[in-house]
Enzyme design. Structure first.
Site, short mmCIF file in Angstrom:
data_model
loop_
_atom_site.label_atom_id
_atom_site.label_comp_id
_atom_site.label_asym_id
_atom_site.label_seq_id
_atom_site.Cartn_x
_atom_site.Cartn_y
_atom_site.Cartn_z
N SER A 1 116.29 -42.89 39.92
CA SER A 1 115.22 -43.49 39.46
C SER A 1 114.44 -44.47 40.63
CB SER A 1 115.22 -44.25 38.27
OG SER A 1 114.25 -45.22 37.88
N TYR B 1 119.64 -50.60 33.18
CA TYR B 1 119.20 -49.34 33.71
C TYR B 1 119.23 -49.39 35.06
CZ TYR B 1 116.09 -45.27 34.14
OH TYR B 1 115.68 -44.11 34.46
#
Ligand code: NAD
Length: 263
Positions: free
Chosen positions: A145, A158
């Site tokens: 990401s 995350y």
């Protein structure tokens, strides 16, 4: 159709939805046999599997391993090797998000995010590498990401897991650099998938704002192009990374983020 991956076999974790599904479809479209994985209604998953197979003419199988469970992760790779013949392409894509201040972050959610995103990436790689080394060819693609490169508040688990995934990518790339195997991370910005649609809905509800305003002023505030990325754009890069012209791209963390991390 060009079928540049005919004869290759791929495992794509978390491929019943979103980015993973787009990658599985693109790999099968290029002739690869594909093992799907992920949660969902069994009848819908079977419809998806058989339609992907008839759309592309490729062998498409499914294994419902829970990426939180290391034994199931290893069994997924073993089943792919016996059902498809080998695992030449491994795409670690399964993941989920939870938003909370760090001092209120639920422990079990923290652990679940580490298990699904980071630990499963280690377990699939550990299980698939010996076969890739024997055959002298492999492609490992970790769907990290922009949050593998930069942070945002309230996404501690995350961001930590995605940074870990990028570090693991670089380490594995160095270990197998002479073995015909590449290992790369793709680092997307905001992509139009159920994961992001859910974040837009949650923010709209929390702030009492229309969805379009949340999309532009909250979600896309960090993404200079001001548009969501389509899953097919991520899949096209994954297909390129699987080709022979990408054999020198390894250990890279490649952003597809509309300029987010250029700031
Ligand atoms: P999604 O919610 O549409 O799909 C997630 C997939 O992971 C589903 O198939 C789901 O069943 C599967 N999954 C979740 N937990 C699992 C588990 N324990 N075991 C097995 N499968 C599991 O999400 P998406 O947006 O397509 O995200 C895919 C990946 O891309 C994730 O790793 C996500 O972090 C990453 N990513 C997404 C975006 C985005 O904007 N959508 C941006 C950057 C990175």
């Amino acid at each position: 159709m060009s079928q540049t991956l005919k004869g290759r076999c791929a495992v794509v974790t978390g491929s019943t939805s979103g980015i993973g599904l787009a990658i599985a479809r693109a790999l099968a479209g290029e002739g690869a046999s594909v093992m799907l994985n992920g949660f969902g209604d069994p009848a819908e998953i079977e419809r998806l599997r058989s339609s992907l197979s008839s759309e592309t003419g490729s062998n498409v199988a499914y294994n419902g391993a829970d990426m939180r469970n290391p034994d199931q992760v290893a069994a997924l790779v073993r089943e792919a090797e016996s059902a498809l013949g080998s695992v030449d392409i491994l795409v670690n894509n399964a993941g989920f998000q939870h938003v909370s201040p760090v001092d209120q972050f639920p422990e079990e959610t923290w652990e679940g995010i580490q298990d699904v995103i980071l630990n499963s990436t280690f377990h699939t790689i550990k299980a698939a590498l010996p076969g890739m080394k024997r055959r002298g060819w492999g492609r490992i693609i970790n769907i990290a990401s922009a949050h593998g490169l930069v942070a945002s508040p309230f996404k501690s688990a995350y961001v930590a897991a995605k940074h870990g995934q990028v570090g693991l990518t670089r380490t594995v790339a160095l270990e197998v650099a002479e073995a015909g195997i590449t290992c790369n991370a793709i680092c997307p910005g905001y992509v139009r998938t159920p994961l992001v649609e859910g974040q837009i809905d949650a923010q709209a509800k929390a702030h009492g704002l229309p969805r379009e305003r949340v999309l532009r002023d909250v979600i896309l505030a960090v993404q200079p192009t001001k548009r969501l990325i389509e899953p097919g754009e991520i899949a096209a890069l994954a297909v390129f990374l699987c080709g022979d012209m990408a054999r020198s791209i390894t250990g890279a963390a490649i952003a597809i983020d509309g300029g987010w991390t250029a700031r």
